[in-house]
Design a protein around this motif. Structure first.
Motif, PDB file in Angstrom:
ATOM      1  N   UNK A  23       4.411  10.663   3.213  1.00 12.86           N
ATOM      2  CA  UNK A  23       3.852  11.155   1.948  1.00 12.86           C
ATOM      3  C   UNK A  23       2.646  10.309   1.544  1.00 12.86           C
ATOM      4  N   UNK A  24       2.807   8.988   1.643  1.00 14.11           N
ATOM      5  CA  UNK A  24       1.699   8.091   1.284  1.00 14.11           C
ATOM      6  C   UNK A  24       0.496   8.360   2.187  1.00 14.11           C
ATOM      7  N   UNK A  25       0.766   8.456   3.484  1.00 11.34           N
ATOM      8  CA  UNK A  25      -0.337   8.694   4.427  1.00 11.34           C
ATOM      9  C   UNK A  25      -1.027  10.017   4.130  1.00 11.34           C
ATOM     10  N   UNK A  26      -0.220  11.037   3.804  1.00 13.35           N
ATOM     11  CA  UNK A  26      -0.795  12.355   3.482  1.00 13.35           C
ATOM     12  C   UNK A  26      -1.685  12.251   2.248  1.00 13.35           C
ATOM     13  N   UNK A  27      -1.189  11.558   1.221  1.00 13.80           N
ATOM     14  CA  UNK A  27      -1.975  11.395  -0.014  1.00 13.80           C
ATOM     15  C   UNK A  27      -3.268  10.631   0.245  1.00 13.80           C
ATOM     16  N   UNK A  28      -3.233   9.731   1.227  1.00 11.76           N
ATOM     17  CA  UNK A  28      -4.419   8.919   1.510  1.00 11.76           C
ATOM     18  C   UNK A  28      -5.354   9.587   2.508  1.00 11.76           C
ATOM     19  N   UNK A  29      -4.992  10.799   2.932  1.00 10.34           N
ATOM     20  CA  UNK A  29      -5.914  11.556   3.780  1.00 10.34           C
ATOM     21  C   UNK A  29      -5.601  11.531   5.265  1.00 10.34           C
ATOM     22  N   UNK A  30      -4.387  11.125   5.627  1.00  7.17           N
ATOM     23  CA  UNK A  30      -4.029  11.175   7.051  1.00  7.17           C
ATOM     24  C   UNK A  30      -3.743  12.617   7.438  1.00  7.17           C
ATOM     25  N   UNK A  31      -4.206  13.019   8.621  1.00 10.30           N
ATOM     26  CA  UNK A  31      -3.909  14.371   9.086  1.00 10.30           C
ATOM     27  C   UNK A  31      -2.442  14.414   9.515  1.00 10.30           C
TER      28      UNK A  31
ATOM     29  N   UNK B 132      -1.239  15.161  12.405  1.00  5.91           N
ATOM     30  CA  UNK B 132      -0.965  14.506  13.693  1.00  5.91           C
ATOM     31  C   UNK B 132      -1.007  12.987  13.552  1.00  5.91           C
ATOM     32  N   UNK B 133      -1.855  12.477  12.651  1.00  3.67           N
ATOM     33  CA  UNK B 133      -1.895  11.013  12.429  1.00  3.67           C
ATOM     34  C   UNK B 133      -0.559  10.524  11.864  1.00  3.67           C
TER      35      UNK B 133
ATOM     36  N   UNK C 167       2.439   8.621  14.123  1.00  8.88           N
ATOM     37  CA  UNK C 167       2.880   7.249  13.867  1.00  8.88           C
ATOM     38  C   UNK C 167       4.410   7.155  13.884  1.00  8.88           C
TER      39      UNK C 167
ATOM     40  N   UNK D 163       4.233  17.546   1.778  1.00  7.60           N
ATOM     41  CA  UNK D 163       3.470  16.674   0.872  1.00  7.60           C
ATOM     42  C   UNK D 163       2.058  17.211   0.655  1.00  7.60           C
ATOM     43  N   UNK D 164       1.521  17.881   1.658  1.00  8.51           N
ATOM     44  CA  UNK D 164       0.127  18.338   1.576  1.00  8.51           C
ATOM     45  C   UNK D 164      -0.037  19.550   0.673  1.00  8.51           C
TER      46      UNK D 164
END
Lengths: 245, 282
Positions: free
Chosen positions: B185-193, B195-196, B200, B278-279
């Protein structure tokens, strides 16, 4: 040969970070926002106030690209959101700093690591960002708590960590959803001033809050959200802005 | 930073180890069954018993022995002694109590499938002037006999079991993705795609699967060795070395790879789903 720019990119070049025209939005069958007309510009602060459940959080979700408009036009950072691909959205999110009402962190990471996360996602190595993150930690007043895991921080410290994380990647647009919730009035005003400071580096700042008194702590355009409808209450005149400086 | 061997992660890791252990143990057991069935099949196809009907008496046995020794597919032929017959009967009857035995044990050369061994032996005996019947001989098409079916069942059974274990590993790895939901969720909010973010979590699950497969595989190998030592007491190290073929080690070698792939795939799918949630809130 010069690359042809789209009307959306022209808007961005003119300093318009977000423009919403006649936007309706909501969740599943419920429509929450109706006919939103809004504009956020680089170097300006917009304060959205309104009672609970008025639609402020939904509005920030719209601006942070977590919601799609149901109708109307939503141009954010030079892209029409209805036509943006998943990759474009992800890239745009990297240029938007978001402070949630209840910020989500990786709880067993330290505050420092959480704040540095946008920079790690951008592919930077620790040696490239360590000084910047330390400066940010100092800026939000978290120096003593930087090496603690997030789960050990108080509510106010978590908000400060969220603000630092939102600022880490030097975003063009900063969104804060009720960033003063659960804080003393003094702490709340300090947080809003901190966010408003970012206008000096050319970022646009949008703060949503129930606290109307925050309108006095920085030069800003004050909007009011009621039952999903947004209206402009007051725009700080340029001479007033100078008085704040 | 995340400690992969604490709390839920530790429980998950040992679940993966157990699944890998079970899959490898099933694979090794299948190899064991295959070896026993193959030995049984070889013994069955190399052996026959002939009962001499005429001429009666010792001359009949001698004529039959001579005729069989001249037959093409026969390696050796020997009349069955009373002691041997008593031993085959499991010691229930004493040798001296048995009537005259008119049986000849025949060791056969390996024959091509679908050869009528019994018919060939009866013909060879008839040429030598002996009337006889074959009371035990390789089945026609021995490859399609019980041993073949057992070997097939063991092979496909172990493959099916390994697949089930891979599915269990994959589902368990989704638990890891659920544990990492906040990170996604954090990664999504920070703009991770997608697949990124999913990559991970999948990498972490795959590494966990790799180590779990390695440990599970080695443990199953050790358990297999212990079973061998118990089943064949006093077996020497050299004999063990000769006994264990490279193909027997395939389940152990495959376990880390398959566990890593299954865990990675399961975690990637779940993390991708969490990213999508999350997106898009609407």
């Amino acid at each position: 040969m010069a690359r042809a720019t789209t009307p959306e990119q022209d808007l961005l070049e003119r300093g318009v970070l977000a423009r919403l025209s006649g936007v309706d939005a909501g969740y599943k069958t419920a429509t929450v926002l109706f006919g939103i007309e809004f504009e956020a510009r680089a170097g300006e602060v917009a304060l959205i106030t309104g009672p609970a459940a008025a639609g402020k959080t939904t509005f920030t979700h719209l601006l942070r690209l977590a919601l799609e408009p149901r109708s109307g036009r939503c141009v954010i950072l030079g892209h029409d959101i209805a036509r943006a691909t998943a990759r474009t959205r992800a890239n745009l999110k990297k240029r938007i700093g978001y402070v949630a009402e209840n910020p989500t962190f990786i709880e067993n990471w330290t505050a420092f690591d959480n704040i540095a996360m946008p920079l790690r996602l951008a592919g930077l190595k620790p040696r490239d960002y360590i000084d910047d993150v330390r400066e940010l930690v100092e800026f939000v007043g978290l120096t003593d708590a930087a090496d603690l895991t997030i789960e050990k921080l108080s509510g106010a410290e978590r908000h400060r960590a969220a603000i630092a994380r939102a600022l880490a990647s030097k975003p063009a647009l900063i969104l804060a959803d009720d960033p003063t919730a659960g804080m003393s009035p003094a702490d709340g005003r300090r947080i809003v001033r901190l966010l408003a400071e970012m206008r000096r580096v050319g970022a646009g700042v949008v703060v949503a809050s129930q606290d109307e008194s925050l309108a006095d702590c920085a030069p800003l355009s004050h909007w009011r959200m009621e039952r999903g409808r947004l209206s402009l209450v007051k725009q700080t005149a340029s001479e007033e802005t100078e008085a704040y400086e | 930073m995340i400690n992969a061997f604490a709390g839920v992660e530790r429980a998950l890791f040992w679940t993966l180890v157990f699944a890998a252990f079970a899959a490898v143990a099933a694979g090794l057991a299948a190899r064991g069954v295959d070896r026993v069935a193959a030995d049984y099949e070889a013994a069955r196809s190399n052996y026959a018993i002939v009962r001499v009907v005429a001429p009666e008496g010792a001359s009949g046995i001698a004529a039959a022995e001579l005729a069989l020794s001249q037959a093409q597919q026969v390696v050796s032929a020997a009349p069955m002694t009373a002691g041997r017959a008593a031993a085959l009967l499991g010691g229930e009857v004493r040798a001296e109590d048995l009537p005259e035995i008119r049986l000849i044990e025949v060791e056969l050369a390996p024959a091509a499938p679908y050869v009528d061994t019994a018919g060939d032996l009866v013909a060879a005996l008839a040429q030598g002037g002996v009337t006889a019947e074959v009371i035990e001989a390789p089945n026609e098409g021995a490859g399609a006999g019980l041993a073949g079916r057992v070997r097939n069942a063991a092979f496909w059974g172990s493959i099916a079991f390994a697949l089930i274990m891979a599915i269990i590993v994959s589902l368990a790895a989704r638990g890891l993705a659920a544990r990492r939901r906040e990170m996604v969720t954090v990664m999504c909010d920070l703009g991770a795609t997608r697949s990124q973010a999913a990559g991970r979590v999948a990498d972490e699950a795959a590494v966990m699967g790799l180590y779990a497969g390695l440990i599970g595989g080695v443990l199953a190998g050790v358990a297999g060795l212990i079973v061998l030592l118990l089943v064949i007491p006093g077996i020497s190290f050299d004999a063990l070395q000769r006994m264990i073929l490279p193909v027997d080690l395939v389940p152990i070698a495959a376990a880390p790879l398959v566990a890593a792939i299954a865990a990675g795939a399961g975690a990637r799918a779940a993390a991708g789903y969490f990213h999508a949630q999350a997106a898009r809130l609407g």
